[in-house]
Design a protein around this motif. Structure first.
Motif, mmCIF file in Angstrom:
data_model
loop_
_atom_site.group_PDB
_atom_site.id
_atom_site.type_symbol
_atom_site.label_atom_id
_atom_site.label_comp_id
_atom_site.label_asym_id
_atom_site.label_seq_id
_atom_site.Cartn_x
_atom_site.Cartn_y
_atom_site.Cartn_z
ATOM 1 N N THR A 51 3.702 3.362 16.709
ATOM 2 C CA THR A 51 2.784 3.181 16.525
ATOM 3 C C THR A 51 2.974 3.701 15.067
ATOM 4 O O THR A 51 3.040 2.528 14.147
ATOM 5 N N LEU A 52 3.755 4.686 14.894
ATOM 6 C CA LEU A 52 3.502 5.602 13.057
ATOM 7 C C LEU A 52 4.822 4.643 12.796
ATOM 8 O O LEU A 52 5.356 4.431 11.731
ATOM 9 N N VAL A 53 7.092 4.480 13.352
ATOM 10 C CA VAL A 53 6.861 3.332 12.847
ATOM 11 C C VAL A 53 6.560 2.228 12.818
ATOM 12 O O VAL A 53 6.859 1.847 11.811
ATOM 13 N N LEU A 54 5.821 1.730 13.622
ATOM 14 C CA LEU A 54 5.646 0.037 12.858
ATOM 15 C C LEU A 54 4.520 0.167 11.708
ATOM 16 O O LEU A 54 4.839 -0.405 10.185
ATOM 17 N N THR A 55 3.417 1.309 11.666
ATOM 18 C CA THR A 55 2.810 2.023 10.208
ATOM 19 C C THR A 55 4.110 1.922 9.171
ATOM 20 O O THR A 55 3.519 1.550 7.879
ATOM 21 N N LEU A 56 4.332 2.450 9.428
ATOM 22 C CA LEU A 56 5.545 2.909 8.151
ATOM 23 C C LEU A 56 6.374 1.811 7.493
ATOM 24 O O LEU A 56 6.002 1.464 6.096
ATOM 25 N N GLN A 57 6.883 1.083 9.597
ATOM 26 C CA GLN A 57 7.576 -0.308 8.470
ATOM 27 C C GLN A 57 6.393 -1.413 7.230
ATOM 28 O O GLN A 57 7.358 -1.833 6.324
ATOM 29 N N VAL A 58 4.995 -1.419 7.948
ATOM 30 C CA VAL A 58 4.415 -2.116 7.288
ATOM 31 C C VAL A 58 3.840 -1.974 6.061
ATOM 32 O O VAL A 58 3.762 -2.282 4.774
ATOM 33 N N THR A 59 4.465 -0.395 5.952
ATOM 34 C CA THR A 59 4.264 0.342 4.160
ATOM 35 C C THR A 59 4.552 0.309 3.660
ATOM 36 O O THR A 59 4.701 -0.303 2.103
ATOM 37 N N LEU A 60 6.209 0.000 3.884
ATOM 38 C CA LEU A 60 6.902 -0.227 3.025
ATOM 39 C C LEU A 60 8.082 -1.446 2.806
ATOM 40 O O LEU A 60 7.396 -1.910 1.300
ATOM 41 N N SER A 61 6.813 -2.596 3.275
ATOM 42 C CA SER A 61 7.130 -4.485 3.330
ATOM 43 C C SER A 61 6.576 -4.092 1.235
ATOM 44 O O SER A 61 7.550 -4.309 0.415
ATOM 45 N N PRO A 62 5.260 -3.520 0.545
ATOM 46 C CA PRO A 62 5.006 -3.761 -0.433
ATOM 47 C C PRO A 62 6.250 -3.377 -1.705
ATOM 48 O O PRO A 62 6.051 -3.475 -3.390
ATOM 49 N N PHE A 63 6.777 -2.143 -1.414
ATOM 50 C CA PHE A 63 7.577 -1.014 -1.791
ATOM 51 C C PHE A 63 7.958 -1.339 -2.141
ATOM 52 O O PHE A 63 8.565 -1.404 -3.384
ATOM 53 N N LEU A 64 8.783 -2.501 -1.470
ATOM 54 C CA LEU A 64 10.452 -3.296 -1.822
ATOM 55 C C LEU A 64 10.510 -4.067 -2.408
ATOM 56 O O LEU A 64 10.651 -4.188 -3.340
ATOM 57 N N SER A 65 8.585 -5.067 -2.530
ATOM 58 C CA SER A 65 8.769 -5.849 -3.262
ATOM 59 C C SER A 65 8.911 -5.345 -4.642
ATOM 60 O O SER A 65 8.692 -5.465 -5.449
ATOM 61 N N ALA A 66 7.354 -3.680 -4.819
ATOM 62 C CA ALA A 66 7.898 -3.026 -6.200
ATOM 63 C C ALA A 66 8.461 -3.010 -6.882
ATOM 64 O O ALA A 66 8.776 -3.457 -8.133
ATOM 65 N N ILE A 67 9.720 -2.613 -6.030
ATOM 66 C CA ILE A 67 10.964 -2.440 -6.315
ATOM 67 C C ILE A 67 11.673 -3.630 -7.298
ATOM 68 O O ILE A 67 12.243 -3.668 -8.613
ATOM 69 N N GLY A 68 11.442 -5.365 -6.666
ATOM 70 C CA GLY A 68 11.500 -6.386 -7.481
ATOM 71 C C GLY A 68 10.928 -6.824 -8.652
ATOM 72 O O GLY A 68 11.447 -6.789 -9.967
ATOM 73 N N VAL A 69 9.621 -6.318 -8.124
ATOM 74 C CA VAL A 69 8.697 -6.658 -9.666
ATOM 75 C C VAL A 69 9.586 -6.131 -10.925
ATOM 76 O O VAL A 69 9.049 -6.155 -12.249
ATOM 77 N N TYR A 70 9.307 -4.253 -10.059
ATOM 78 C CA TYR A 70 9.760 -3.423 -11.284
ATOM 79 C C TYR A 70 10.948 -3.730 -11.961
ATOM 80 O O TYR A 70 11.319 -3.565 -13.765
ATOM 81 N N ILE A 71 11.699 -4.127 -11.743
ATOM 82 C CA ILE A 71 12.956 -4.425 -12.249
ATOM 83 C C ILE A 71 13.280 -5.950 -12.742
ATOM 84 O O ILE A 71 13.347 -5.904 -14.339
ATOM 85 N N MET A 72 12.217 -7.011 -13.295
ATOM 86 C CA MET A 72 11.938 -7.906 -13.491
ATOM 87 C C MET A 72 11.145 -7.864 -14.424
ATOM 88 O O MET A 72 11.230 -8.223 -16.072
ATOM 89 N N ASN A 73 10.352 -6.747 -14.500
ATOM 90 C CA ASN A 73 9.886 -6.175 -15.229
ATOM 91 C C ASN A 73 10.139 -5.305 -17.007
ATOM 92 O O ASN A 73 9.510 -5.452 -18.178
#
Length: 396
Positions: free
Chosen positions: A103-125
Protein backbone atom coordinates in the motif's frame (compact mmCIF):
# COMPACT_ATOMS: atom_id res chain seq x y z
CA UNK A 1 15.43 15.00 -31.12
CA UNK A 2 17.51 17.04 -28.63
CA UNK A 3 19.17 15.46 -25.61
CA UNK A 4 16.69 17.06 -23.21
CA UNK A 5 13.84 15.26 -24.97
CA UNK A 6 15.74 11.96 -24.93
CA UNK A 7 16.64 12.34 -21.26
CA UNK A 8 13.11 13.24 -20.19
CA UNK A 9 11.52 10.53 -22.34
CA UNK A 10 13.89 8.00 -20.72
CA UNK A 11 12.76 9.21 -17.30
CA UNK A 12 9.06 8.89 -18.13
CA UNK A 13 9.59 5.48 -19.73
CA UNK A 14 11.40 4.11 -16.69
CA UNK A 15 8.59 5.37 -14.45
CA UNK A 16 6.04 3.41 -16.45
CA UNK A 17 8.05 0.23 -15.94
CA UNK A 18 7.17 0.75 -12.28
CA UNK A 19 3.53 1.59 -13.06
CA UNK A 20 3.26 -1.40 -15.41
CA UNK A 21 4.38 -3.71 -12.60
CA UNK A 22 3.34 -2.33 -9.20
CA UNK A 23 0.05 -0.74 -10.29
CA UNK A 24 -1.09 -2.87 -13.23
CA UNK A 25 -0.33 -6.13 -11.41
CA UNK A 26 -1.43 -5.07 -7.91
CA UNK A 27 -4.49 -7.31 -8.02
CA UNK A 28 -2.44 -10.28 -9.25
CA UNK A 29 0.19 -9.84 -6.56
CA UNK A 30 -2.17 -9.20 -3.65
CA UNK A 31 -4.46 -12.08 -4.59
CA UNK A 32 -1.42 -14.37 -4.51
CA UNK A 33 -0.92 -13.20 -0.89
CA UNK A 34 -4.44 -14.40 -0.04
CA UNK A 35 -6.35 -11.08 -0.17
CA UNK A 36 -9.81 -10.92 -1.76
CA UNK A 37 -11.08 -8.30 -4.21
CA UNK A 38 -12.72 -6.12 -1.57
CA UNK A 39 -9.51 -5.93 0.47
CA UNK A 40 -7.53 -5.13 -2.69
CA UNK A 41 -9.98 -2.36 -3.55
CA UNK A 42 -9.71 -0.86 -0.06
CA UNK A 43 -5.89 -0.97 -0.14
CA UNK A 44 -5.65 0.74 -3.54
CA UNK A 45 -8.27 3.33 -2.52
CA UNK A 46 -6.29 4.03 0.64
CA UNK A 47 -3.12 4.48 -1.43
CA UNK A 48 -4.85 7.02 -3.69
CA UNK A 49 -6.26 8.95 -0.75
CA UNK A 50 -2.92 9.01 1.08
CA UNK A 51 -1.21 10.25 -2.09
CA UNK A 52 -3.78 13.04 -2.45
CA UNK A 53 -2.57 14.40 0.90
CA UNK A 54 1.13 13.62 0.46
CA UNK A 55 1.43 15.28 -2.97
CA UNK A 56 0.33 18.76 -1.86
CA UNK A 57 2.33 18.56 1.36
CA UNK A 58 5.55 17.81 -0.53
CA UNK A 59 4.70 20.34 -3.23
CA UNK A 60 4.22 23.01 -0.57
CA UNK A 61 7.62 22.14 0.95
CA UNK A 62 9.27 22.55 -2.45
CA UNK A 63 7.48 25.88 -3.03
CA UNK A 64 8.62 27.31 0.29
CA UNK A 65 12.09 25.80 0.56
CA UNK A 66 15.28 27.36 -0.74
CA UNK A 67 17.30 24.13 -0.65
CA UNK A 68 14.62 21.51 -1.47
CA UNK A 69 13.99 21.08 -5.19
CA UNK A 70 12.45 18.55 -7.61
CA UNK A 71 15.68 16.55 -7.74
CA UNK A 72 15.61 16.06 -3.96
CA UNK A 73 11.89 15.23 -3.82
CA UNK A 74 12.24 12.57 -6.50
CA UNK A 75 15.11 10.97 -4.56
CA UNK A 76 13.14 11.19 -1.29
CA UNK A 77 10.27 9.27 -2.89
CA UNK A 78 12.30 6.66 -4.79
CA UNK A 79 14.67 5.55 -2.01
CA UNK A 80 11.87 4.65 0.46
CA UNK A 81 10.04 2.92 -2.43
CA UNK A 82 13.07 0.74 -3.14
CA UNK A 83 13.43 -0.12 0.57
CA UNK A 84 9.75 -1.04 0.78
CA UNK A 85 10.00 -3.25 -2.32
CA UNK A 86 12.98 -5.08 -0.80
CA UNK A 87 10.97 -5.32 2.43
CA UNK A 88 8.14 -7.02 0.53
CA UNK A 89 10.56 -9.68 -0.72
CA UNK A 90 12.01 -10.22 2.77
CA UNK A 91 8.62 -10.25 4.54
CA UNK A 92 6.95 -12.68 2.15
CA UNK A 93 5.69 -14.91 5.01
CA UNK A 94 3.81 -12.09 6.78
CA UNK A 95 0.77 -11.24 4.68
CA UNK A 96 -0.34 -8.22 6.73
CA UNK A 97 3.12 -6.67 6.56
CA UNK A 98 3.39 -7.34 2.81
CA UNK A 99 -0.02 -5.72 2.25
CA UNK A 100 1.00 -2.71 4.34
CA UNK A 101 4.29 -2.29 2.48
CA UNK A 102 2.55 -2.70 -0.89
CA UNK A 103 0.00 0.00 0.00
CA UNK A 104 2.86 2.38 0.84
CA UNK A 105 4.63 1.51 -2.43
CA UNK A 106 1.43 2.33 -4.35
CA UNK A 107 1.04 5.57 -2.37
CA UNK A 108 4.57 6.70 -3.23
CA UNK A 109 4.18 5.69 -6.87
CA UNK A 110 1.01 7.80 -7.22
CA UNK A 111 2.73 10.63 -5.33
CA UNK A 112 5.73 10.57 -7.67
CA UNK A 113 3.68 10.99 -10.85
CA UNK A 114 2.97 14.76 -10.63
CA UNK A 115 6.56 15.45 -9.60
CA UNK A 116 7.70 13.67 -12.77
CA UNK A 117 5.36 15.91 -14.78
CA UNK A 118 6.59 18.94 -12.83
CA UNK A 119 10.14 18.28 -14.00
CA UNK A 120 9.00 18.53 -17.62
CA UNK A 121 6.98 21.68 -16.92
CA UNK A 122 9.89 23.23 -15.02
CA UNK A 123 12.29 22.54 -17.89
CA UNK A 124 9.89 24.03 -20.46
CA UNK A 125 9.14 27.07 -18.29
CA UNK A 126 12.86 27.82 -18.24
CA UNK A 127 13.17 27.92 -22.02
CA UNK A 128 14.08 24.31 -22.88
CA UNK A 129 11.76 22.67 -25.41
CA UNK A 130 10.21 19.33 -24.41
CA UNK A 131 7.88 17.33 -26.68
CA UNK A 132 5.22 15.98 -24.32
CA UNK A 133 3.65 13.85 -27.05
CA UNK A 134 6.91 11.93 -27.50
CA UNK A 135 7.44 11.45 -23.76
CA UNK A 136 3.84 10.29 -23.30
CA UNK A 137 4.29 7.86 -26.20
CA UNK A 138 7.45 6.46 -24.62
CA UNK A 139 5.55 6.06 -21.34
CA UNK A 140 2.74 4.08 -22.95
CA UNK A 141 5.21 1.95 -24.92
CA UNK A 142 7.21 1.13 -21.77
CA UNK A 143 3.99 0.30 -19.94
CA UNK A 144 2.87 -1.98 -22.78
CA UNK A 145 6.19 -3.86 -22.95
CA UNK A 146 6.31 -4.23 -19.16
CA UNK A 147 2.77 -5.51 -18.77
CA UNK A 148 3.09 -7.95 -21.68
CA UNK A 149 6.45 -9.31 -20.51
CA UNK A 150 5.27 -9.63 -16.91
CA UNK A 151 2.18 -11.54 -18.03
CA UNK A 152 4.44 -14.23 -19.44
CA UNK A 153 6.99 -14.24 -16.61
CA UNK A 154 4.50 -14.21 -13.72
CA UNK A 155 2.70 -17.27 -15.07
CA UNK A 156 6.02 -19.13 -15.29
CA UNK A 157 8.13 -17.72 -12.44
CA UNK A 158 5.66 -16.45 -9.83
CA UNK A 159 4.39 -13.09 -8.58
CA UNK A 160 7.68 -11.99 -7.00
CA UNK A 161 8.75 -11.16 -10.56
CA UNK A 162 6.46 -8.12 -10.23
CA UNK A 163 8.56 -6.77 -7.37
CA UNK A 164 11.85 -7.40 -9.19
CA UNK A 165 10.53 -5.49 -12.23
CA UNK A 166 9.51 -2.57 -10.01
CA UNK A 167 12.96 -2.49 -8.41
CA UNK A 168 14.56 -2.50 -11.86
CA UNK A 169 12.26 0.32 -12.98
CA UNK A 170 13.15 2.52 -10.02
CA UNK A 171 16.88 1.85 -10.39
CA UNK A 172 16.65 2.81 -14.07
CA UNK A 173 14.65 5.90 -13.03
CA UNK A 174 17.47 6.93 -10.69
CA UNK A 175 20.02 6.56 -13.50
CA UNK A 176 17.90 8.59 -15.94
CA UNK A 177 17.20 11.20 -13.26
CA UNK A 178 20.93 11.60 -12.56
CA UNK A 179 21.67 11.99 -16.29
CA UNK A 180 18.88 14.59 -16.65
CA UNK A 181 20.16 16.39 -13.56
CA UNK A 182 23.72 16.58 -14.90
CA UNK A 183 22.68 17.59 -18.43
CA UNK A 184 19.81 19.98 -17.71
CA UNK A 185 18.47 20.43 -14.19
CA UNK A 186 21.67 21.31 -12.37
CA UNK A 187 22.27 24.47 -14.39
CA UNK A 188 18.58 25.44 -14.32
CA UNK A 189 18.40 25.14 -10.53
CA UNK A 190 21.45 27.38 -10.29
CA UNK A 191 20.11 30.03 -12.66
CA UNK A 192 16.35 30.11 -12.02
CA UNK A 193 13.99 30.28 -9.11
CA UNK A 194 11.57 27.38 -8.80
CA UNK A 195 7.86 27.20 -8.14
CA UNK A 196 5.94 23.93 -8.11
CA UNK A 197 2.19 23.93 -7.60
CA UNK A 198 1.13 20.36 -6.89
CA UNK A 199 -1.91 20.69 -4.70
CA UNK A 200 -4.88 19.64 -6.85
CA UNK A 201 -7.36 19.04 -4.04
CA UNK A 202 -6.44 22.22 -2.16
CA UNK A 203 -6.55 24.32 -5.34
CA UNK A 204 -9.83 22.70 -6.36
CA UNK A 205 -11.46 23.58 -3.03
CA UNK A 206 -9.94 27.06 -2.68
CA UNK A 207 -12.63 29.76 -3.07
CA UNK A 208 -12.30 32.27 -5.88
CA UNK A 209 -13.42 35.90 -6.06
CA UNK A 210 -16.25 34.93 -8.39
CA UNK A 211 -17.76 31.52 -7.47
CA UNK A 212 -16.15 29.13 -9.94
CA UNK A 213 -19.27 27.27 -11.05
CA UNK A 214 -21.18 30.53 -11.41
CA UNK A 215 -18.53 31.67 -13.86
CA UNK A 216 -18.35 28.28 -15.63
CA UNK A 217 -21.74 26.65 -14.98
CA UNK A 218 -21.24 23.91 -17.57
CA UNK A 219 -17.99 22.70 -16.02
CA UNK A 220 -19.70 20.89 -13.13
CA UNK A 221 -21.13 18.47 -15.71
CA UNK A 222 -17.63 17.85 -17.10
CA UNK A 223 -16.27 17.17 -13.61
CA UNK A 224 -19.09 14.75 -12.80
CA UNK A 225 -18.67 12.99 -16.16
CA UNK A 226 -14.92 12.61 -15.62
CA UNK A 227 -15.58 11.15 -12.17
CA UNK A 228 -17.99 8.63 -13.71
CA UNK A 229 -15.58 7.56 -16.47
CA UNK A 230 -12.70 7.00 -14.07
CA UNK A 231 -14.81 4.62 -11.99
CA UNK A 232 -14.92 2.18 -14.90
CA UNK A 233 -11.42 3.01 -16.13
CA UNK A 234 -9.90 2.22 -12.75
CA UNK A 235 -12.10 -0.84 -12.22
CA UNK A 236 -11.01 -2.45 -15.50
CA UNK A 237 -7.34 -1.66 -14.91
CA UNK A 238 -7.28 -2.91 -11.32
CA UNK A 239 -9.41 -6.03 -11.78
CA UNK A 240 -8.28 -7.07 -15.26
CA UNK A 241 -7.05 -10.44 -13.94
CA UNK A 242 -10.55 -11.22 -12.61
CA UNK A 243 -12.11 -10.07 -15.89
CA UNK A 244 -9.72 -12.23 -17.93
CA UNK A 245 -10.12 -15.29 -15.71
CA UNK A 246 -13.89 -14.90 -15.93
CA UNK A 247 -13.68 -15.71 -19.67
CA UNK A 248 -11.15 -18.51 -19.24
CA UNK A 249 -7.93 -16.49 -19.60
CA UNK A 250 -4.65 -16.49 -17.69
CA UNK A 251 -2.12 -14.00 -16.32
CA UNK A 252 -0.34 -14.18 -19.66
CA UNK A 253 -3.56 -13.15 -21.43
CA UNK A 254 -3.95 -10.31 -18.94
CA UNK A 255 -0.49 -9.00 -19.80
CA UNK A 256 -1.35 -9.01 -23.49
CA UNK A 257 -4.69 -7.28 -22.88
CA UNK A 258 -3.14 -4.50 -20.80
CA UNK A 259 -0.26 -4.14 -23.27
CA UNK A 260 -2.66 -3.88 -26.20
CA UNK A 261 -4.56 -0.98 -24.67
CA UNK A 262 -1.35 0.86 -23.79
CA UNK A 263 0.33 0.53 -27.18
CA UNK A 264 -2.91 1.27 -29.04
CA UNK A 265 -3.26 4.69 -27.40
CA UNK A 266 0.20 5.92 -28.48
CA UNK A 267 -0.70 7.03 -32.04
CA UNK A 268 -3.74 8.95 -30.78
CA UNK A 269 -1.64 10.84 -28.24
CA UNK A 270 1.02 11.67 -30.82
CA UNK A 271 -1.50 12.79 -33.43
CA UNK A 272 -3.99 14.54 -31.15
CA UNK A 273 -3.05 18.12 -32.04
CA UNK A 274 -3.38 17.38 -35.77
CA UNK A 275 -6.76 15.72 -35.25
CA UNK A 276 -7.90 18.67 -33.14
CA UNK A 277 -7.17 21.00 -36.05
CA UNK A 278 -9.95 19.24 -38.00
CA UNK A 279 -12.32 18.16 -35.22
CA UNK A 280 -13.48 20.49 -32.43
CA UNK A 281 -12.38 19.74 -28.88
CA UNK A 282 -16.03 19.43 -27.79
CA UNK A 283 -16.68 16.69 -30.36
CA UNK A 284 -13.47 14.90 -29.42
CA UNK A 285 -14.39 14.93 -25.72
CA UNK A 286 -17.86 13.63 -26.53
CA UNK A 287 -16.29 10.85 -28.61
CA UNK A 288 -14.12 9.87 -25.66
CA UNK A 289 -17.15 9.84 -23.36
CA UNK A 290 -19.09 7.51 -25.66
CA UNK A 291 -16.14 5.16 -26.11
CA UNK A 292 -15.57 4.86 -22.36
CA UNK A 293 -19.08 3.38 -22.24
CA UNK A 294 -18.65 1.26 -25.38
CA UNK A 295 -15.40 -0.22 -24.08
CA UNK A 296 -17.01 -1.19 -20.76
CA UNK A 297 -20.06 -2.67 -22.51
CA UNK A 298 -17.84 -4.72 -24.82
CA UNK A 299 -15.88 -5.93 -21.79
CA UNK A 300 -19.11 -7.10 -20.15
CA UNK A 301 -20.35 -8.83 -23.32
CA UNK A 302 -17.02 -10.55 -24.06
CA UNK A 303 -17.29 -14.32 -23.79
CA UNK A 304 -13.68 -15.09 -24.65
CA UNK A 305 -10.19 -13.68 -24.27
CA UNK A 306 -10.36 -12.39 -27.85
CA UNK A 307 -13.46 -10.41 -26.89
CA UNK A 308 -11.51 -8.74 -24.08
CA UNK A 309 -8.71 -7.92 -26.53
CA UNK A 310 -11.26 -6.29 -28.85
CA UNK A 311 -12.58 -4.18 -25.99
CA UNK A 312 -9.06 -3.13 -25.01
CA UNK A 313 -8.14 -1.85 -28.48
CA UNK A 314 -10.90 0.77 -28.11
CA UNK A 315 -8.56 2.52 -25.67
CA UNK A 316 -7.34 5.17 -28.20
CA UNK A 317 -10.86 6.52 -28.66
CA UNK A 318 -11.62 6.57 -24.93
CA UNK A 319 -8.67 7.22 -22.62
CA UNK A 320 -6.32 8.10 -25.51
CA UNK A 321 -8.46 11.06 -26.57
CA UNK A 322 -9.56 11.95 -23.07
CA UNK A 323 -6.21 12.21 -21.29
CA UNK A 324 -4.90 14.79 -23.77
CA UNK A 325 -8.25 16.33 -24.66
CA UNK A 326 -9.24 17.12 -21.07
CA UNK A 327 -6.18 19.36 -20.72
CA UNK A 328 -6.86 21.13 -24.03
CA UNK A 329 -10.56 21.51 -23.23
CA UNK A 330 -10.00 22.97 -19.77
CA UNK A 331 -7.40 25.42 -21.05
CA UNK A 332 -9.69 26.54 -23.87
CA UNK A 333 -12.67 27.18 -21.60
CA UNK A 334 -11.12 29.26 -18.85
CA UNK A 335 -9.42 32.54 -18.17
CA UNK A 336 -5.72 32.35 -17.37
CA UNK A 337 -6.40 32.87 -13.66
CA UNK A 338 -8.76 29.87 -13.54
CA UNK A 339 -6.84 27.29 -15.58
CA UNK A 340 -4.98 25.76 -12.62
CA UNK A 341 -8.17 25.42 -10.61
CA UNK A 342 -9.94 23.82 -13.58
CA UNK A 343 -7.18 21.25 -14.08
CA UNK A 344 -7.15 20.59 -10.33
CA UNK A 345 -10.87 19.88 -10.33
CA UNK A 346 -10.41 17.36 -13.15
CA UNK A 347 -7.53 15.69 -11.30
CA UNK A 348 -9.62 15.49 -8.13
CA UNK A 349 -12.46 13.89 -10.12
CA UNK A 350 -10.00 11.25 -11.39
CA UNK A 351 -8.84 10.49 -7.84
CA UNK A 352 -12.37 10.16 -6.47
CA UNK A 353 -13.45 8.04 -9.45
CA UNK A 354 -10.49 5.74 -8.82
CA UNK A 355 -11.41 5.40 -5.15
CA UNK A 356 -15.02 4.46 -5.95
CA UNK A 357 -13.98 2.11 -8.78
CA UNK A 358 -11.55 0.30 -6.48
CA UNK A 359 -13.64 0.04 -3.34
CA UNK A 360 -17.19 -0.40 -4.67
CA UNK A 361 -15.96 -2.49 -7.61
CA UNK A 362 -13.98 -4.77 -5.32
CA UNK A 363 -16.97 -5.20 -3.03
CA UNK A 364 -19.26 -6.09 -5.95
CA UNK A 365 -16.83 -8.72 -7.28
CA UNK A 366 -16.29 -10.16 -3.81
CA UNK A 367 -20.00 -10.41 -2.94
CA UNK A 368 -21.51 -10.98 -6.38
CA UNK A 369 -19.44 -11.31 -9.58
CA UNK A 370 -17.30 -9.52 -12.16
CA UNK A 371 -20.43 -8.93 -14.23
CA UNK A 372 -22.08 -6.96 -11.43
CA UNK A 373 -18.99 -4.78 -11.14
CA UNK A 374 -19.00 -4.07 -14.88
CA UNK A 375 -22.75 -3.33 -14.88
CA UNK A 376 -22.17 -0.76 -12.13
CA UNK A 377 -19.39 0.80 -14.21
CA UNK A 378 -21.60 0.90 -17.30
CA UNK A 379 -24.40 2.66 -15.41
CA UNK A 380 -21.95 5.25 -14.08
CA UNK A 381 -20.36 5.66 -17.50
CA UNK A 382 -23.73 6.30 -19.17
CA UNK A 383 -24.47 8.91 -16.53
CA UNK A 384 -21.12 10.43 -17.49
CA UNK A 385 -22.10 10.50 -21.17
CA UNK A 386 -25.33 12.33 -20.31
CA UNK A 387 -23.40 14.82 -18.16
CA UNK A 388 -20.88 15.43 -20.95
CA UNK A 389 -23.66 15.99 -23.49
CA UNK A 390 -25.20 18.64 -21.25
CA UNK A 391 -21.85 20.22 -20.39
CA UNK A 392 -20.46 20.25 -23.92
CA UNK A 393 -23.52 21.01 -26.09
CA UNK A 394 -26.65 21.77 -24.12
CA UNK A 395 -25.72 23.91 -21.12
CA UNK A 396 -27.16 27.32 -20.39
Amino acid sequence: MNKENINYAGLTGSFDIVVGSVSAYSSVFLMAQGLDEFAIGILTSTANLLASFLQPWLGDKVDKSIKLNLWHVNILIIIPSLLLLVGILLASRWVALVAFFYTLVLTLQVTLSPFLSAIGVYIMNNGVKINYGVSRGVQSSAFAMTSTTLGILVSRMGTQTIIYFAIFGYLLYLVMLFILYQNVLKSLFADHSQAVKLNPVDVALKPTQTPFFNKYPHFKYIIFGSFCFFIGHNFINLFMIQIIENVGGTTENMGIAVGLSAIAEVPMMLLFTRINQRVSINKLMMTAAIFFSIKTIFTLLASSVVGIYMAQVMQPFAFGIYIVGSVYYTNSQMDATDKVKGQSLVTTAHTLGGVVGSSVGGWLINHFSVEYGLIFCIIMSLLGVAAYYIGLFNHR
